[in-house]
Structure formats: C-alpha cells, structure tokens
Write a protein that holds these residues in place. Structure first.
Motif, mmCIF file in Angstrom:
data_model
loop_
_atom_site.group_PDB
_atom_site.id
_atom_site.type_symbol
_atom_site.label_atom_id
_atom_site.label_comp_id
_atom_site.label_asym_id
_atom_site.label_seq_id
_atom_site.Cartn_x
_atom_site.Cartn_y
_atom_site.Cartn_z
ATOM 1 N N PRO A 154 0.797 -1.236 0.000
ATOM 2 C CA PRO A 154 0.000 0.000 0.000
ATOM 3 C C PRO A 154 0.823 1.276 0.000
ATOM 4 C CG PRO A 154 -0.008 -1.006 2.177
ATOM 5 C CD PRO A 154 0.657 -1.987 1.262
ATOM 6 N N GLN B 129 1.179 3.230 -3.481
ATOM 7 C CA GLN B 129 0.030 3.609 -4.294
ATOM 8 C C GLN B 129 -0.290 5.108 -4.244
ATOM 9 O OE1 GLN B 129 -2.104 1.625 -6.137
ATOM 10 N NE2 GLN B 129 -1.021 -0.280 -5.748
ATOM 11 N N ARG B 130 -0.232 5.707 -3.063
ATOM 12 C CA ARG B 130 -0.701 7.084 -2.874
ATOM 13 C C ARG B 130 -0.001 8.060 -3.818
ATOM 14 N NH1 ARG B 130 -3.427 10.154 0.909
ATOM 15 N NH2 ARG B 130 -2.512 12.110 1.639
ATOM 16 N N ARG C 281 1.352 9.444 5.600
ATOM 17 C CA ARG C 281 0.430 8.352 5.279
ATOM 18 C C ARG C 281 0.002 7.622 6.556
ATOM 19 N NH1 ARG C 281 4.780 7.280 2.252
ATOM 20 N NH2 ARG C 281 4.967 5.196 3.150
ATOM 21 N N ASN D 86 -6.614 8.430 1.137
ATOM 22 C CA ASN D 86 -6.276 7.645 -0.040
ATOM 23 C C ASN D 86 -7.535 7.498 -0.878
ATOM 24 O OD1 ASN D 86 -3.425 7.041 0.384
ATOM 25 N ND2 ASN D 86 -4.130 5.916 2.185
ATOM 26 N N TYR E 148 -9.380 5.685 -4.856
ATOM 27 C CA TYR E 148 -9.405 4.649 -5.890
ATOM 28 C C TYR E 148 -9.067 5.278 -7.234
ATOM 29 C CZ TYR E 148 -13.910 6.571 -7.398
ATOM 30 O OH TYR E 148 -14.892 7.406 -7.858
ATOM 31 N N GLY F 106 -4.547 -8.063 1.664
ATOM 32 C CA GLY F 106 -3.527 -7.345 2.415
ATOM 33 C C GLY F 106 -3.084 -8.119 3.640
ATOM 34 N N HIS G 244 -0.911 -6.165 -7.586
ATOM 35 C CA HIS G 244 -2.064 -5.288 -7.384
ATOM 36 C C HIS G 244 -3.199 -5.639 -8.334
ATOM 37 C CE1 HIS G 244 -4.218 -1.303 -7.817
ATOM 38 N NE2 HIS G 244 -4.330 -1.569 -6.529
ATOM 39 N N PRO H 148 -7.233 2.151 5.899
ATOM 40 C CA PRO H 148 -6.447 1.378 4.929
ATOM 41 C C PRO H 148 -6.734 1.814 3.498
ATOM 42 C CG PRO H 148 -7.467 -0.054 6.568
ATOM 43 C CD PRO H 148 -8.066 1.303 6.764
ATOM 44 N N GLY H 149 -5.689 1.921 2.697
ATOM 45 C CA GLY H 149 -5.864 2.338 1.314
ATOM 46 C C GLY H 149 -6.784 1.411 0.535
ATOM 47 N N LYS H 150 -6.785 0.123 0.911
ATOM 48 C CA LYS H 150 -7.619 -0.834 0.173
ATOM 49 C C LYS H 150 -9.105 -0.561 0.352
ATOM 50 C CE LYS H 150 -7.230 -4.101 3.970
ATOM 51 N NZ LYS H 150 -6.255 -5.041 4.500
ATOM 52 N N GLU I 156 -10.568 0.974 -2.792
ATOM 53 C CA GLU I 156 -10.683 0.029 -3.896
ATOM 54 C C GLU I 156 -11.774 -0.996 -3.601
ATOM 55 O OE1 GLU I 156 -6.751 -1.476 -4.520
ATOM 56 O OE2 GLU I 156 -6.192 0.254 -5.763
#
Length: 425
Positions: free
Chosen positions: A18, A21-22, A170, A230, A232, A252, A314, A342-344, A347
């Motif tokens: 993760p 990604q940002r 982050r 974060n 998508y 993750g 990914h 969480p960044g996920k 998504e």
C-alpha cells in the motif's frame, strides 16, 4: 508554465504494497492541474514487497532522480534470515513468543536507527537535492512518510534553502501501533518526539490521511493541516466471474494483532448451525498472514474452508476483490488504530461487493462506510450483530441477491483527491 514540484518518497515501483500507491497516483494526475512532478527515490532500495505491474503507471515523461541508499536489513538477513524480512514488513511476533534474536533486532532497530532504518539516506540526499533544486527552478518540495526519515530530508532542505515544504503523513509517527514494539529507551522515545515536533513545526503545510491524525497533530503544531485520504483509481477492465462459493476475502496483511477471533467464532458457529454453509463457504486471505491468525483459523475448525493465497500483484488483488462475495476489512482493536484508513478500503468500495469491517470505536472507516453505503462496521464486542449480518448476506447470496449499492464515491477518486492536493501546492 507548469510549476515544478519535487516529491521525495522511499516507496516507488517496483515496490509493492500500500505504501507506493498514494504518490504513484498523485504523480499520475498532477500534470492535469498544471504541476510538473519530479520524483526522487532510492536507487537500490530493499523493498519487502515487489510488484512489477505497478511500473505500468509510471509515465515515460516523468523525471525520476535516484540516489543510492544503504539499508541495514540486507546485513540483518545474514544474521537472522527470514526474521529480518518479516520485521521489515511490519510482522512482529507477540512479546511472549519473540525469540532472542527478534527482541535484539527490535531493540537495535528502535534505538540505533532513529527515526527508522533508512536514516542513512538523509545526508547524501540533502547534498544532491540542494544542488539540483538551485539549478532547476524548484520552489516546492513534498516529502511522504513512513519511513519518516524522508521528512528529515525536507527539514534539512527547508533549513538550507527556505523553499516551500509540504509533509505528507500516510501514517502517524510516534503513535503508530508498531512504534510501541520497538523496545525504545526513554531517551530514544524523547528523540522521536523531538524530531516529530521539529518536522510538524517547520513544514509549511501538513497532509494527513484521517481526521484523528489531524486532531493528534493539532496538539503539536499550529501549521495548517489538511486531510486528503487515499482513494481509488479508474481501473482497467478486468474479466472475472463472481465466485460461485460464498467467499469472504481479506486483501492485504493480516498480522497477529489483527486476529479477529470474534469473526472466526461467528463463521464456525454458522458452519455448524446451517447445513448448506459448509458446502458454500470459503475464506480467502490474500497477503501476509500472522502465525497466530493461522492458528486461530484452525482452532475454530475453519481449516478446510481456508484458502491461503499469499501476496499477489495489485492487478490480481483487484480481481479477487471483484469476484469475492464479501470483502473483509480488519483493523487492530486499539486507540492507536482509529486514525488508520487502509488504502484498500477505497478500492473495496468500487469493487461493488459488500464490506464487513472490524475495528476500534470512533474510526473514520465507519463514517466512510455509512456515507457511501458500501458496508457495515463492527466493534470487537458486536458478536450478535456481526453474526446476524453475515447470516443475512449468506441468505442473499443463496437467492442470488448479494450486491453493494454505493453512493457518493466520486470524491474519493484519485483525480479528485489530486485536485485537492494541487490547491495546497
């Protein structure tokens, strides 16, 4: 004429996980807002995870500067093998189960490498960038951490040149969960707090990913703090078929302290109480998994339904998200983790699958799920409600009616978030 902005980051493709990604996505969209990003990264980083597929998101026109980095993890592997790799991934055993070598490595990591094991990159980076900035019409620098040693590069350049500096966090610094595992001395803890305060009070702008982190930092500095979560990205078309089984998937790392025993209990009881459940149910874990989590899954009799996929690229993770029946989002039940989004999650939200989230009280995750109608949030004591919800989802699955009905997702698109960033720049 576009504004030149220098972005200093440790994580960059082919790094996986993760952390990359940002800023990979911010850099992708910044040129649309009249900003020319220039990225500075380590030349030979020892990334704990690698995902070559992310290289496709790096524009051929992007200017990338590199400087060698010396990292102790390479040498630590010679002494401890896999243990150095797991620690670099953030996988730390419970204190009662730590070996002598793990305790020693944590002590050395916490007290000899402040703020982190990438500290040796600071001095040569400052020397190189000081010269580059003066020759290339750059008046703004952005640093992103962790590793928070990257912010020390910004601090030193700010002191030398006086350019505009934006520090992006982050994750928090001294209150992040693993910080307490580093066996810090009183002096080391004080040094961390001193460096954190220096960074927060020297930067012109601070960016964080959650409101709790903003509140935490407001007690340390009066500098402007902006929340940019974060998000998508517009995804490439992926061919997939929705799973025929009632799959619950976690994408993750699922480390030992995240062990959701309440969930294993619920699933174990449903398997015993509903005759068809055992034929339909499958638990997917896609990513690193702690030994305590593995043990709990087997202790609750779920071993036959468990698919331990491991780390995937990914693009493969996105496919798992889209084809699963339910998506699991698990966070540690701790005051320290209520600031973690969480960044996920973002998504997950555009995967059109319902989300089951477990975490602490007053988490921003709960508010986001409610406002977007993408899932339900549970505390670790919400046993009855969790069981009822999973049962309802299972009944909808049997009828072919299990769906997500999201609303208001656009503000979390990477392009919209980059527009917010561009206004700060």
């Amino acid at each position: 004429m576009k504004k030149n902005v220098l972005i200093v980051t440790y994580y960059w493709p082919p790094a996986g996980g993760p952390g990359v990604q940002r800023w990979l996505k911010f850099v992708k969209y910044l040129p649309e807002f009249n900003i020319n990003p220039i990225v500075f990264i380590p030349d030979n980083a020892n990334y704990p995870l690698v995902d070559e597929s992310l290289v496709e998101d790096v524009s051929e026109d992007l200017t990338i500067l590199k400087s060698p980095i010396s990292e102790p993890y390479k040498f630590a592997k010679l002494l401890s093998g896999k243990k150095a790799t797991t620690i670099s991934k953030g996988i730390i055993s419970e204190q009662t189960k730590q070996s002598r070598i793990e305790r020693l490595m944590l002590y050395i990591r916490g007290n000899f490498f402040i703020p982190d094991a990438r500290k040796s990159w600071v001095k040569p980076s400052v020397a190189l960038l000081n010269n580059y900035i003066s020759k290339n019409n750059i008046d703004t620098i952005i640093t992103t951490g962790p590793p928070h040693s990257v912010h020390l590069i910004g601090l030193k350049l700010k002191e030398r040149i006086g350019l505009k500096w934006i520090a992006d966090f982050r994750d928090p610094w001294t209150t992040i969960g693993y910080h307490k595992e580093l066996k810090l001395t009183v002096a080391s803890e004080a040094k961390h707090k001193r460096l954190e305060s220096q960074v927060l009070n020297a930067a012109d702008h601070i960016i964080v990913t959650s409101n709790p982190t903003k509140v935490e930092f407001e007690a340390i500095t009066t500098k402007p703090i902006h929340v940019i979560t974060n998000g998508y990205d517009d995804m490439k078309r992926i061919d997939f078929l929705l799973d025929k089984k009632f799959t619950l998937s976690h994408i993750g790392s699922l480390l030992s302290k995240r062990n959701p025993k309440i969930l294993w209990q619920v699933l174990s009881e449903l398997e015993k109480e509903i005759s068809t459940f055992s034929n339909d149910f499958q638990l997917n874990i896609i990513g690193s998994i702690g030994m305590d989590v593995l043990q709990s899954i087997h202790d609750w009799g779920l071993g036959n339904y468990f698919n331990n996929v491991g780390y995937v690229s990914h693009s493969e993770a996105i496919k798992y998200q889209k084809q699963s029946q339910l998506l699991l989002l698990i966070e540690i039940d701790s005051e320290d983790t209520k600031c973690i989004i969480p960044g996920k999650l973002f998504e997950y939200m555009v995967s059109n699958r319902p989300i089951i989230a477990l975490g602490p009280e007053e988490s921003d995750v709960e508010d986001i799920l409610k406002s977007t109608n993408t899932g339900q949030y549970f505390l670790y004591e919400d046993y009855t409600r969790l069981k009822q919800t999973i049962l309802q989802h299972y009944e909808a699955f049997k009828k072919g009616e299990l769906k997500s009905h999201p609303i208001g997702l656009q503000k979390y698109s990477r392009r919209s978030l980059t527009e917010s960033l561009s206004k700060i720049v």
